[in-house]
Design a protein around this motif. Structure first.
Motif, PDB file in Angstrom:
ATOM      1  N   LEU A   4       0.828  -1.205   0.000  1.00  0.00           N
ATOM      2  CA  LEU A   4       0.000   0.000   0.000  1.00  0.00           C
ATOM      3  C   LEU A   4       0.862   1.254   0.000  1.00  0.00           C
ATOM      4  O   LEU A   4       0.586   2.205  -0.738  1.00  0.00           O
ATOM      5  CB  LEU A   4      -0.955  -0.006   1.204  1.00  0.00           C
ATOM      6  N   LEU A   5       1.923   1.258   0.808  1.00  0.00           N
ATOM      7  CA  LEU A   5       2.831   2.410   0.842  1.00  0.00           C
ATOM      8  C   LEU A   5       3.536   2.595  -0.501  1.00  0.00           C
ATOM      9  O   LEU A   5       3.738   3.733  -0.949  1.00  0.00           O
ATOM     10  CB  LEU A   5       3.850   2.261   1.976  1.00  0.00           C
ATOM     11  N   LYS A   6       3.899   1.507  -1.155  1.00  0.00           N
ATOM     12  CA  LYS A   6       4.530   1.597  -2.482  1.00  0.00           C
ATOM     13  C   LYS A   6       3.563   2.221  -3.491  1.00  0.00           C
ATOM     14  O   LYS A   6       3.937   3.076  -4.285  1.00  0.00           O
ATOM     15  CB  LYS A   6       4.957   0.210  -2.973  1.00  0.00           C
ATOM     16  N   ILE A   7       2.315   1.764  -3.452  1.00  0.00           N
ATOM     17  CA  ILE A   7       1.305   2.292  -4.380  1.00  0.00           C
ATOM     18  C   ILE A   7       1.090   3.778  -4.137  1.00  0.00           C
ATOM     19  O   ILE A   7       1.062   4.577  -5.085  1.00  0.00           O
ATOM     20  CB  ILE A   7      -0.021   1.506  -4.243  1.00  0.00           C
ATOM     21  N   ILE A   8       0.978   4.168  -2.880  1.00  0.00           N
ATOM     22  CA  ILE A   8       0.803   5.589  -2.543  1.00  0.00           C
ATOM     23  C   ILE A   8       2.024   6.388  -2.998  1.00  0.00           C
ATOM     24  O   ILE A   8       1.890   7.475  -3.568  1.00  0.00           O
ATOM     25  CB  ILE A   8       0.528   5.768  -1.026  1.00  0.00           C
ATOM     26  N   GLY A   9       3.206   5.852  -2.773  1.00  0.00           N
ATOM     27  CA  GLY A   9       4.441   6.521  -3.215  1.00  0.00           C
ATOM     28  C   GLY A   9       4.494   6.695  -4.715  1.00  0.00           C
ATOM     29  O   GLY A   9       4.882   7.753  -5.220  1.00  0.00           O
ATOM     30  N   LEU A  13       4.510  10.204  -6.770  1.00  0.00           N
ATOM     31  CA  LEU A  13       5.575  10.452  -7.752  1.00  0.00           C
ATOM     32  C   LEU A  13       4.986  10.817  -9.117  1.00  0.00           C
ATOM     33  O   LEU A  13       5.443  11.766  -9.765  1.00  0.00           O
ATOM     34  CB  LEU A  13       6.489   9.234  -7.869  1.00  0.00           C
ATOM     35  N   LEU A  14       3.952  10.095  -9.545  1.00  0.00           N
ATOM     36  CA  LEU A  14       3.317  10.385 -10.834  1.00  0.00           C
ATOM     37  C   LEU A  14       2.686  11.775 -10.840  1.00  0.00           C
ATOM     38  O   LEU A  14       2.771  12.502 -11.837  1.00  0.00           O
ATOM     39  CB  LEU A  14       2.272   9.322 -11.167  1.00  0.00           C
ATOM     40  N   ILE A  15       2.048  12.142  -9.746  1.00  0.00           N
ATOM     41  CA  ILE A  15       1.452  13.481  -9.647  1.00  0.00           C
ATOM     42  C   ILE A  15       2.540  14.548  -9.723  1.00  0.00           C
ATOM     43  O   ILE A  15       2.387  15.552 -10.428  1.00  0.00           O
ATOM     44  CB  ILE A  15       0.616  13.615  -8.350  1.00  0.00           C
ATOM     45  N   ALA A  16       3.648  14.331  -9.038  1.00  0.00           N
ATOM     46  CA  ALA A  16       4.754  15.297  -9.055  1.00  0.00           C
ATOM     47  C   ALA A  16       5.352  15.410 -10.456  1.00  0.00           C
ATOM     48  O   ALA A  16       5.630  16.518 -10.931  1.00  0.00           O
ATOM     49  CB  ALA A  16       5.820  14.900  -8.042  1.00  0.00           C
TER      50      ALA A  16
END
Length: 176
Positions: A4-9, A13-16
């Motif tokens: 879950l933390l990887k997916i959120i990360g 990253l994609l948004i940034a």
């Protein structure tokens, strides 16, 4: 939990990355336009397009606040005539001034937004006969700051909805 933390990360990253690409590569010039065909002569349609008071009969933006206060300067159909609006947080505050007019064909205005953000834009309305109908094209042009470049896809969706609603209301009024 780790997954879950990887997916959120990855999402962050994609948004940034998107934000950086938007700021660096999206054009600062913004243009949006939408047209409609109306079953009425252009002179009748012009009564709602060629004056600020006529425009406010179908303008979807000012309809978003039932308590909006609109103050006119001039008759609303000559260069230099304007109106000032002050509404709730959805409508904000600003002024629209006629900068050019060709009767029964084209009107250009300058929009000056005061609240919720300061800015200027140019609106253009073009009325053209098409056989027994009239085509109306509504355009807006402005310059985007960095934050607005990031929001450009959402802006296009909102403009499409609002311009579509307004032009449909114009069609209903003109075809009465």
């Amino acid at each position: 939990m780790r997954t879950l933390l990887k997916i959120i990360g990855i999402i962050i990253l994609l948004i940034a990355v998107y934000a950086v690409i938007a700021v660096l590569f999206f054009s600062k010039d913004y243009h949006y336009e939408k047209s409609i065909t109306i079953n009425a002569p252009k002179e009748k349609v012009w009564t709602y397009v060629g004056s600020l008071k006529g425009y406010n009969a179908w303008d979807p933006f000012s309809k978003a606040d039932k308590n909006i206060v609109i103050t006119y300067s001039g008759d609303g159909d000559k260069i230099g005539d304007s109106y000032h609006w002050k509404g709730d947080k959805n409508v904000g505050e600003g002024e629209q001034t006629i900068t050019g007019i060709v009767p029964n064909e084209k009107m250009t205005t300058k929009l000056h937004f005061i609240q919720p953000f300061e800015g200027d834009a140019k609106a253009t309305f073009v009325v053209a006969p098409e056989g027994n109908t009239t085509k109306v094209t509504w355009m807006i042009d402005n310059e985007l700051n960095a934050m607005m470049k990031i929001m450009k896809p959402m802006m296009n969706g909102n403009m499409d909805k609002m311009f579509g609603q307004g032009l449909e209301d114009l069609k209903k009024l003109s075809e009465k």
